[in-house]
Design a protein around this motif. Sequence first.
Motif, short mmCIF file in Angstrom:
data_model
loop_
_atom_site.label_atom_id
_atom_site.label_comp_id
_atom_site.label_asym_id
_atom_site.label_seq_id
_atom_site.Cartn_x
_atom_site.Cartn_y
_atom_site.Cartn_z
N ALA A 251 0.84 -1.20 0.00
CA ALA A 251 0.00 0.00 0.00
C ALA A 251 0.87 1.25 0.00
O ALA A 251 1.95 1.29 0.59
CB ALA A 251 -0.91 0.00 1.22
N GLU A 252 0.35 2.28 -0.62
CA GLU A 252 1.07 3.55 -0.71
C GLU A 252 1.15 4.25 0.64
O GLU A 252 2.15 4.89 0.95
CB GLU A 252 0.37 4.45 -1.73
N ARG A 253 0.10 4.10 1.47
CA ARG A 253 0.04 4.83 2.74
C ARG A 253 -0.04 3.85 3.91
O ARG A 253 -0.19 2.64 3.72
CB ARG A 253 -1.15 5.80 2.73
N GLY A 254 0.01 4.40 5.13
CA GLY A 254 0.16 3.58 6.31
C GLY A 254 -1.11 3.25 7.04
O GLY A 254 -2.23 3.44 6.55
N LEU A 255 -0.97 2.78 8.29
CA LEU A 255 -2.09 2.30 9.09
C LEU A 255 -3.06 3.41 9.47
O LEU A 255 -4.24 3.15 9.68
CB LEU A 255 -1.59 1.61 10.37
N MET A 256 -2.56 4.62 9.61
CA MET A 256 -3.41 5.75 9.96
C MET A 256 -3.67 6.65 8.75
O MET A 256 -4.08 7.80 8.89
CB MET A 256 -2.77 6.56 11.09
N GLY A 257 -3.42 6.12 7.56
CA GLY A 257 -3.60 6.90 6.35
C GLY A 257 -2.46 7.85 6.07
O GLY A 257 -2.54 8.66 5.15
N GLU A 258 -1.37 7.77 6.86
CA GLU A 258 -0.25 8.68 6.69
C GLU A 258 0.49 8.40 5.38
O GLU A 258 0.41 7.30 4.84
CB GLU A 258 0.71 8.57 7.88
N PRO A 259 1.21 9.41 4.83
CA PRO A 259 1.85 9.23 3.52
C PRO A 259 2.87 8.10 3.48
O PRO A 259 3.03 7.46 2.44
CB PRO A 259 2.53 10.59 3.29
N GLN A 260 3.56 7.83 4.57
CA GLN A 260 4.56 6.76 4.60
C GLN A 260 3.90 5.44 4.96
O GLN A 260 3.38 5.27 6.07
CB GLN A 260 5.66 7.08 5.61
N GLY A 261 3.91 4.50 4.04
CA GLY A 261 3.35 3.19 4.30
C GLY A 261 4.35 2.28 4.99
O GLY A 261 5.48 2.67 5.32
N LEU A 262 3.94 1.04 5.22
CA LEU A 262 4.85 0.07 5.81
C LEU A 262 6.04 -0.19 4.90
O LEU A 262 7.15 -0.47 5.37
CB LEU A 262 4.12 -1.24 6.09
N TYR A 263 5.82 -0.11 3.60
CA TYR A 263 6.86 -0.38 2.62
C TYR A 263 6.97 0.78 1.65
O TYR A 263 6.03 1.55 1.45
CB TYR A 263 6.55 -1.67 1.84
N ASP A 264 8.13 0.90 1.06
CA ASP A 264 8.34 1.75 -0.11
C ASP A 264 9.46 1.10 -0.92
O ASP A 264 10.03 0.08 -0.50
CB ASP A 264 8.66 3.19 0.27
N GLU A 265 9.77 1.65 -2.07
CA GLU A 265 10.75 1.01 -2.94
C GLU A 265 12.11 0.90 -2.29
O GLU A 265 12.81 -0.11 -2.44
CB GLU A 265 10.84 1.79 -4.26
N GLN A 266 12.50 1.93 -1.52
CA GLN A 266 13.81 1.92 -0.89
C GLN A 266 13.89 0.84 0.21
O GLN A 266 14.87 0.10 0.30
CB GLN A 266 14.13 3.30 -0.28
N ARG A 267 12.87 0.77 1.03
CA ARG A 267 12.88 -0.22 2.11
C ARG A 267 12.84 -1.65 1.55
O ARG A 267 13.51 -2.54 2.07
CB ARG A 267 11.69 0.00 3.05
N LEU A 268 12.06 -1.85 0.50
CA LEU A 268 12.00 -3.19 -0.09
C LEU A 268 13.32 -3.56 -0.75
O LEU A 268 13.76 -4.70 -0.69
CB LEU A 268 10.85 -3.27 -1.09
N ALA A 269 13.97 -2.57 -1.37
CA ALA A 269 15.28 -2.83 -1.97
C ALA A 269 16.30 -3.20 -0.89
O ALA A 269 17.12 -4.11 -1.06
CB ALA A 269 15.75 -1.62 -2.76
N ALA A 270 16.23 -2.50 0.24
CA ALA A 270 17.15 -2.76 1.34
C ALA A 270 16.90 -4.12 1.99
O ALA A 270 17.78 -4.67 2.64
CB ALA A 270 17.06 -1.65 2.38
N ALA A 271 15.69 -4.65 1.83
CA ALA A 271 15.36 -5.94 2.43
C ALA A 271 16.07 -7.10 1.75
O ALA A 271 16.13 -8.21 2.29
CB ALA A 271 13.85 -6.17 2.39
N GLY A 272 16.61 -6.85 0.55
CA GLY A 272 17.38 -7.88 -0.13
C GLY A 272 16.57 -9.06 -0.62
O GLY A 272 17.07 -10.19 -0.64
N LEU A 273 15.34 -8.84 -1.02
CA LEU A 273 14.51 -9.92 -1.52
C LEU A 273 15.00 -10.39 -2.89
O LEU A 273 15.47 -9.60 -3.71
CB LEU A 273 13.05 -9.46 -1.64
N ASP A 274 14.87 -11.68 -3.13
CA ASP A 274 15.19 -12.24 -4.44
C ASP A 274 14.06 -11.87 -5.39
O ASP A 274 12.93 -12.34 -5.22
CB ASP A 274 15.33 -13.75 -4.32
N PRO A 275 14.31 -11.04 -6.41
CA PRO A 275 13.22 -10.62 -7.31
C PRO A 275 12.62 -11.77 -8.11
O PRO A 275 11.51 -11.64 -8.63
CB PRO A 275 13.89 -9.59 -8.22
#
Length: 314
Positions: A251-275
């Motif tokens: 999701a683009e936004r978070g639990l309270m509707g805030e602009p920062q969601g649980l994930y974004d492209e930078q955080r997911l990239a840092a997670a090191g997931l195998d694409p």
Amino acid sequence: MSRTPRNDTTATRQDAAVPAHDELHVPVRGGELAVLRWPADDPGAPVVLALHGITANGLSWARVAHHLAGRVTLVAPDLRGRGRSGRVPGPYGIAVHADDMAAVVETLGVERVVLTGHSMGAFTAALTAVRHPHLLSGLVLVDGGVGFPVPAGVDPDELITAVIGPAMRRLSMTFPDRAAYRAFWQGHPAFAGSWSPWVDAYIQRDLVGEEPELRSSCSLEAVRTDGVDQLGGEVPGAVRRLPLPAVLLWAERGLMGEPQGLYDEQRLAAAGLDPQLVRTRLVPGTNHYTILIGDEGARVVAQHLLAAAGVAGT
């Protein structure tokens, strides 16, 4: 496995667009899970097993069922310690839920299911895939399943309370009637402009007790145990050990509707997931709740579930 007719008081308040469902009762260790089922038009259609979030219940998947439109069977349990499974005792924990899901699949009498989960349910789905790989034909994670390291010196229980604080506070509150509970949720910023019969039916299923002391069905012990479980041990690493490729919708936004969601492209990239193992997809215009229970979010989730089931969508 027993079946309960759909005759609860909230059902009569849903509009005609909310699809009808059965309620099954599946034996697990210590009791029975209440399991909602939206049957496919074709009895031989694929089955999707859908797992809800940390303080939610199976009816959070009703709008997804609407968009699936009978092309697959959707099965959504109230997990141990929530909803009408609220009295199923511990031990709690993500591994316990994963083993409960194996019991659900066995009771349904199907060989394999498409597994999906939202928020904590996504962590449970990932661990179920690792512990019971023979049960799955597909996997879709919805705004959950990928964890991040806990900062040094931070108490896990305090961190969980900080992240889902409003939900945790709700568990110790009482409400004089159902209208008061509705008003509580309608004031939640994540639902601003997004209230619907689906949301109303979902939140009303959570209530237990009698007026004027209605309360949430969620076990505080279960919520705390499951929340802390997501932060360490085998649970956050499960997404890196999946036995088959998965899709993560975020999701683009978070639990309270805030602009920062649980994930974004930078955080997911840092997670090191195998694409090649986990494909990530942003669902624009959604927050942590509306990615599942809002119309556009539910439509996108349904499309990915149909694709995972090998069923043509529209």
